[in-house]
Design an enzyme around this catalytic site. Structure first.
Site, PDB file in Angstrom:
ATOM      1  N   CYS A  13      -6.754  14.449  25.269  1.00 25.85           N
ATOM      2  CA  CYS A  13      -5.557  13.607  25.377  1.00 25.85           C
ATOM      3  C   CYS A  13      -4.343  14.444  25.778  1.00 25.85           C
ATOM      4  O   CYS A  13      -4.235  15.623  25.450  1.00 25.85           O
ATOM      5  CB  CYS A  13      -5.287  12.919  24.037  1.00 25.85           C
ATOM      6  SG  CYS A  13      -6.617  11.790  23.556  1.00 25.85           S
ATOM      7  N   ASP A  14      -3.428  13.803  26.475  1.00 19.96           N
ATOM      8  CA  ASP A  14      -2.204  14.476  26.899  1.00 19.96           C
ATOM      9  C   ASP A  14      -1.096  14.251  25.871  1.00 19.96           C
ATOM     10  O   ASP A  14      -1.334  13.705  24.790  1.00 19.96           O
ATOM     11  CB  ASP A  14      -1.798  14.014  28.301  1.00 19.96           C
ATOM     12  CG  ASP A  14      -1.538  12.518  28.395  1.00 19.96           C
ATOM     13  OD1 ASP A  14      -1.283  11.875  27.355  1.00 19.96           O
ATOM     14  OD2 ASP A  14      -1.580  11.987  29.513  1.00 19.96           O
ATOM     15  N   MET A  15       0.119  14.643  26.204  1.00 19.86           N
ATOM     16  CA  MET A  15       1.243  14.526  25.270  1.00 19.86           C
ATOM     17  C   MET A  15       1.579  13.079  24.927  1.00 19.86           C
ATOM     18  O   MET A  15       2.215  12.814  23.914  1.00 19.86           O
ATOM     19  CB  MET A  15       2.471  15.239  25.845  1.00 19.86           C
ATOM     20  CG  MET A  15       2.292  16.747  25.886  1.00 19.86           C
ATOM     21  SD  MET A  15       3.704  17.624  26.582  1.00 19.86           S
ATOM     22  CE  MET A  15       4.969  17.211  25.405  1.00 19.86           C
TER      23      MET A  15
END
Length: 128
Positions: A13-15
């Site tokens: 997952c990204d930010m």
């Protein structure tokens, strides 16, 4: 149609807390390898025999975002494209609600040791 099950891991997952768009390419590739293995086609053995399966085009339509911990599955279907190209219709489905998350079509070919495209007979016979 082949089905491969997955679970989203935190590091994918990204930010924003959603699966990074590039991670879907890894999911799709793993599902294609599982599809081939289910038909007794060993991707690594082909490479050792100097038959390299390569992606020449990827069309991905993102519908919704997966998040950490989501369980999902990918359906994979083989579709012939031309004499030298083959395709995979792939869809990512979130398991809990059967929601379509991604719709993809991946086009590939086989390349021999001299870099020329061809479709080996073992692939043609097994994928038809």
């Amino acid at each position: 149609m082949h089905k491969t099950e997955f679970k989203v891991r935190d590091y994918e997952c990204d930010m924003q807390g959603i699966v990074n768009n590039a991670v879907y390419f890894n999911y799709l590739e793993h599902a294609r390898h599982e599809f081939l293995a289910s038909r007794q086609i060993d991707f690594a053995a082909l490479a050792k025999a100097e038959v390299n399966l390569v992606v020449v085009r990827a069309e991905l339509d993102y519908k919704a975002s997966l998040t950490s911990g989501d369980q999902f599955y990918i359906t994979t279907q083989y579709q012939p494209v031309s004499r030298l190209r083959f395709g995979f219709k792939q869809q990512v489905w979130r398991s809990r609600d059967q929601k379509l998350m991604l719709d993809a079509f991946i086009t590939g070919t086989a390349v021999n040791a001299s870099g020329k495209p061809f479709l080996p007979s073992e692939l043609q016979l097994l994928l038809d």
